[in-house]
Every structure is written in structure tokens, then in C-alpha cells.
Design an enzyme around this catalytic site. Structure first.
Site, PDB file in Angstrom:
ATOM      1  N   ASP A   6       0.861  -1.188   0.000  1.00  0.00           N
ATOM      2  CA  ASP A   6       0.000   0.000   0.000  1.00  0.00           C
ATOM      3  C   ASP A   6       0.894   1.234   0.000  1.00  0.00           C
ATOM      4  O   ASP A   6       1.510   1.564   1.017  1.00  0.00           O
ATOM      5  CB  ASP A   6      -0.909  -0.025   1.233  1.00  0.00           C
ATOM      6  CG  ASP A   6      -1.639   1.294   1.453  1.00  0.00           C
ATOM      7  OD1 ASP A   6      -1.887   2.003   0.460  1.00  0.00           O
ATOM      8  OD2 ASP A   6      -1.960   1.603   2.629  1.00  0.00           O
ATOM      9  N   VAL A   7       0.968   1.906  -1.140  1.00  0.00           N
ATOM     10  CA  VAL A   7       1.837   3.074  -1.295  1.00  0.00           C
ATOM     11  C   VAL A   7       1.033   4.338  -1.018  1.00  0.00           C
ATOM     12  O   VAL A   7       0.141   4.703  -1.793  1.00  0.00           O
ATOM     13  CB  VAL A   7       2.444   3.140  -2.711  1.00  0.00           C
ATOM     14  CG1 VAL A   7       3.364   4.360  -2.832  1.00  0.00           C
ATOM     15  CG2 VAL A   7       3.198   1.861  -3.031  1.00  0.00           C
ATOM     16  N   HIS A  11       4.061   7.320   3.554  1.00  0.00           N
ATOM     17  CA  HIS A  11       4.607   6.013   3.912  1.00  0.00           C
ATOM     18  C   HIS A  11       4.068   4.928   2.987  1.00  0.00           C
ATOM     19  O   HIS A  11       2.970   5.046   2.437  1.00  0.00           O
ATOM     20  CB  HIS A  11       4.270   5.651   5.365  1.00  0.00           C
ATOM     21  CG  HIS A  11       4.937   6.522   6.375  1.00  0.00           C
ATOM     22  ND1 HIS A  11       4.273   7.487   7.083  1.00  0.00           N
ATOM     23  CD2 HIS A  11       6.230   6.583   6.789  1.00  0.00           C
ATOM     24  CE1 HIS A  11       5.115   8.105   7.893  1.00  0.00           C
ATOM     25  NE2 HIS A  11       6.305   7.584   7.728  1.00  0.00           N
ATOM     26  N   VAL A  13       3.246   0.849   3.228  1.00  0.00           N
ATOM     27  CA  VAL A  13       3.052  -0.254   4.167  1.00  0.00           C
ATOM     28  C   VAL A  13       2.999  -1.555   3.378  1.00  0.00           C
ATOM     29  O   VAL A  13       2.282  -1.659   2.376  1.00  0.00           O
ATOM     30  CB  VAL A  13       1.762  -0.069   4.987  1.00  0.00           C
ATOM     31  CG1 VAL A  13       1.589  -1.219   5.975  1.00  0.00           C
ATOM     32  CG2 VAL A  13       1.785   1.263   5.727  1.00  0.00           C
ATOM     33  N   ALA A 113      -7.219   4.795  -5.079  1.00  0.00           N
ATOM     34  CA  ALA A 113      -7.266   3.333  -4.988  1.00  0.00           C
ATOM     35  C   ALA A 113      -7.338   2.864  -3.544  1.00  0.00           C
ATOM     36  O   ALA A 113      -8.049   1.901  -3.226  1.00  0.00           O
ATOM     37  CB  ALA A 113      -6.041   2.738  -5.679  1.00  0.00           C
ATOM     38  N   ASP A 114      -6.613   3.539  -2.654  1.00  0.00           N
ATOM     39  CA  ASP A 114      -6.616   3.122  -1.253  1.00  0.00           C
ATOM     40  C   ASP A 114      -7.994   3.282  -0.628  1.00  0.00           C
ATOM     41  O   ASP A 114      -8.406   2.467   0.212  1.00  0.00           O
ATOM     42  CB  ASP A 114      -5.571   3.902  -0.460  1.00  0.00           C
ATOM     43  CG  ASP A 114      -5.737   5.414  -0.574  1.00  0.00           C
ATOM     44  OD1 ASP A 114      -6.293   5.887  -1.585  1.00  0.00           O
ATOM     45  OD2 ASP A 114      -5.283   6.127   0.342  1.00  0.00           O
TER      46      ASP A 114
END
Length: 265
Positions: A6-7, A11, A13, A113-114
Site C-alpha cells: 500500500d503506497v 509512507h 506499508v 485506490a486506497d
């Protein structure tokens, strides 16, 4: 094992799944200047620390799922999967990927997208209606209907952005550590700023969520509120509306999206 990445803007992750269980995780700084080769070296170093993975990059990894809010990093990670992971199936969350969650917004392709991935996980874990509060570079509030549809949300400046802005724009203020102060009424400048951040954001969360819940359901108490993101613990104890805290919500959503797409590859 499944590697999930997960960009975010600040940060990145990474999580390692064995089936449905997350067995390892890492958090690194996001740097849009890193090349595919640099990212591969970094991944090899992280993967090498896990006892169930081999020494070579890709050993023990049988699937990869990636979402990114930074397009240049997504491009380089695509190169990493192509050049270093060979035939390992890789699902990158972008237009055309099957999520199982209808996106009912004016411009679906503009939704991060997140945020969609968080909605996927929320529907699977808690059902709808639900609100996901993600404490990242921005604080995002995302609404899922009772039918499991993503219907929109709210984007506000994040905690770290607000702290930096106070330090840069305030002539007599400086950047501070984000920490809970001794009391709401600060006894010095640092504590006063910390109070403004911690209790100000808690109040923001309560206010925004309450307003969203009234639009989302006839009975606002039917709405499940899920908190995620690296800075969520700072607000959890001060907010009155958060029902669940799931630090790996985005990674769980990536696992679900991978499973829904890998058979199509």
C-alpha cells in the site's frame, strides 16, 4: 504467501499474508525518486528478514497485490513485478480491476485506490452501512451504503500536514512531536499545539462522522465506523464515534481484491 503493498504519499506499508492471516508487516518512507532496481533491493532486504522466505527475491511469494496513490511509484513497482518476480501473479489496483464494490460517485476514476480498497475490506468485515476514517497524509472519510456501494466521502488535511503547517506558517511556532498533552488546556506552547492537534482532530472526526451518518442511514447508530491509518491511535481514545480499529484494513482489502482477480489472469 501473498505480498501486499500500500503506497501512500508519506509512507508505504507492506504486509505478508499466509492465507487470511497477516504474518509480517513493514512500514517504510515513500520516495518517488526510487527506481525499480532500488525498490527491488529494498524488498529483498525486507523479505530476507522473514524465516519462511528464501534468500532470493520472490522465493516463497506466490502472489502480489499493490495499490498506490503515487503514480510514479506504481510504475516502478510494476517494473519490479515484471523483472524480478517472473511468473508470480500481480494485481495492481487501477481502472478495470474487479473490486466487488460499485463506485457511485460523479467521477469514479478520480477516487483514490486506497479509499476503494478500504471500502472493499469494510464491506467484507463489517458490512454496510459503514464509514472508514483513514488517518494518513490526508484524513479521509469514506461512506459505504447498506448495499455495499461506495458512495463518496470527505478529504481533510491530515495530522502531520497540520503540524507542519503550524510550524511553517506560525512565526513563533515550531514543528512539534505529535503526542497527547497532559490536559486539554495547554500549560505551554508545545502542549497547546498538541492539544489543538489531538482534540481538534478528535472533534473533527466526531463532527464529520455524525453528519455523514445522518445522510447514510435512517438510524445513524446502524453505521459502523472503522478507523485505520498510522496515526489513528492518537485519536482513538478521544473520539466518541469510532467503533472499530483495524490497522491493516487496506492490506486486508488488497488481499480480497487479489483473490477476486487472480483467477482472471
Amino acid at each position: 504467501m501473498l505480498l501486499t503493498i500500500d503506497v501512500g504519499n508519506t509512507h508505504t506499508v507492506l504486509g505478508l499474508f499466509d492465507g487470511e492471516d497477516i504474518v509480517e508487516h513493514w512500514r517504510i518512507s515513500t520516495d518517488s525518486r526510487r527506481t525499480a532496481d532500488e525498490l527491488a533491493v529494498l524488498l529483498q532486504g525486507l523479505m530476507g528478514m522473514h524465516p519462511l522466505l528464501g534468500d532470493e527475491l520472490g522465493d516463497g511469494i506466490d502472489g502480489i497485490a499493490i495499490c498506490a496513490t503515487v503514480p510514479s511509484v506504481l510504475h516502478e513497482l510494476r517494473e519490479v513485478t515484471r523483472r524480478y518476480y517472473g511468473d508470480v501473479p500481480a494485481v495492481l489496483v487501477e481502472p478495470g480491476v474487479k473490486t466487488g464494490v460499485p463506485i457511485l460517485t460523479d467521477h469514479p476514476k478520480e477516487v483514490g485506490a486506497d479509499r476503494i480498497i478500504n471500502a472493499v475490506a469494510a464491506v467484507e468485515l463489517y458490512g454496510g452501512p459503514a464509514i472508514v476514517v483513514d488517518f494518513g497524509t490526508a484524513t479521509t472519510f469514506d461512506a459505504v451504503s447498506a448495499r455495499g456501494e461506495y458512495i463518496g466521502g470527505v478529504i481533510a488535511p491530515g495530522i502531520e500536514i497540520s503540524v507542519e503547517a503550524l510550524g511553517v506558517k506560525g512565526a513563533q511556532l515550531r514543528k512539534i512531536e505529535v503526542a497527547r498533552p497532559r490536559s486539554v488546556i495547554g500549560k505551554n506552547t508545545v502542549e497547546a499545539m498538541q492539544s489543538g492537534i489531538v482534540y481538534g482532530f478528535a472533534g473533527q472526526v466526531d463532527g464529520v462522522v455524525n453528519r455523514m451518518a445522518r445522510e447514510l442511514a435512517d438510524d445513524p447508530d446502524d453505521v459502523t465506523v472503522i478507523a485505520t491509518g498510522g496515526l489513528a491511535p492518537m485519536v482513538l481514545g478521544e473520539s466518541s464515534v469510532i467503533d472499530e480499529h483495524e490497522p491493516w484494513l487496506t492490506l486486508m482489502g488488497l488481499r480480497l481484491v487479489y483473490e477476486r482477480n487472480v483467477s482472471r489472469m
